[in-house]
Design a protein around this motif. Structure first.
Motif, PDB file in Angstrom:
ATOM      1  N   ARG A   1     -40.171 -43.218  36.023  1.00 60.77           N
ATOM      2  CA  ARG A   1     -40.744 -42.313  35.033  1.00 60.77           C
ATOM      3  C   ARG A   1     -39.677 -41.977  33.998  1.00 60.77           C
ATOM      4  O   ARG A   1     -38.538 -41.695  34.323  1.00 60.77           O
TER       5      ARG A   1
ATOM      6  N   ASP B   1     -39.232 -39.454  30.592  1.00 63.08           N
ATOM      7  CA  ASP B   1     -39.767 -38.382  29.759  1.00 63.08           C
ATOM      8  C   ASP B   1     -38.991 -38.370  28.451  1.00 63.08           C
ATOM      9  O   ASP B   1     -37.753 -38.345  28.459  1.00 63.08           O
TER      10      ASP B   1
ATOM     11  N   SER C   1     -44.558 -38.844  28.709  1.00 60.65           N
ATOM     12  CA  SER C   1     -44.163 -39.210  30.063  1.00 60.65           C
ATOM     13  C   SER C   1     -44.687 -40.619  30.311  1.00 60.65           C
ATOM     14  O   SER C   1     -45.888 -40.864  30.241  1.00 60.65           O
TER      15      SER C   1
END
Length: 193
Positions: free
Chosen positions: A8, A10, A48
């Motif tokens: 992930r 961000d 995200s």
């Protein structure tokens, strides 16, 4: 079952004004190679992205967003690292930094004994980065963390200090030569026509 290969990322995005901006960014990011999911939040100005690091890199997403006319907020930090001795050390540290959430890019310089990392502001703690590097057996000198600490500015100040020292040393070496040249032209004048 093995660990899921997705990571992930961000990102802080500037320049979004409406739901249409959000939809455009989400759609474009979702179509990028290696992306499993992309969610954009107008209120927090963040994106995200869940992606496969074997297929793409974070810099690709930044380029895509910037090509659409939006900005991506990031910080550059120069982190000193002690104990690296070869190209293998550089590769190990870069790989380890690539696993720290919030790091967009990491470039390790063996000659300067440091790492220049680009991070998503507020998503990376220097102590986590230091811990990751020290787990490999290298030393990271203590660096204060918190608001107002500009690591790039500290690195520039250190470089200016080194340049001033080199300039002073050069000046001390050139002054005697200058005096000698001035003396020789006054002691042995060349006469004109």
């Amino acid at each position: 079952m093995g660990k899921e290969p997705f990571k992930r990322l961000d990102l802080s995005i500037s320049g979004m004004h409406c739901a249409s901006c959000v939809a455009r960014i989400e759609k474009t990011l979702a179509q990028a190679d290696g992306v499993k999911e992309a969610r954009v939040n107008l209120a927090t100005e963040t994106a995200s992205i869940l992606y496969d690091p074997a297929k793409t890199i974070p810099l690709h997403f930044i380029t895509v967003i910037q090509d659409m006319g939006f900005g991506v907020k990031k910080e550059k930090i120069v982190l000193p690292i002690q104990g690296m001795s070869c190209a293998s050390c550089v590769k190990r540290v870069e790989t380890a930094l690539g696993h720290v959430p919030g790091i967009i890019q990491a470039q390790v310089n063996l000659a300067l004994q440091n790492a220049t990392i680009e991070i998503t502001p507020g998503k990376v703690m220097l102590r986590d980065v230091s811990r990751e590097i020290e787990a490999l057996g290298y030393k990271v000198p203590h660096i204060e963390e918190g608001p107002g600490i500009d690591q790039e500015k500290l690195a520039r100040e250190e470089e200016v200090k080194n340049l001033k020292q080199k300039f002073s040393a050069g000046l001390l070496l050139i002054i005697p030569l200058f005096i000698l040249m001035s003396w020789s032209t006054s002691a042995f004048p060349t006469y004109g026509r």
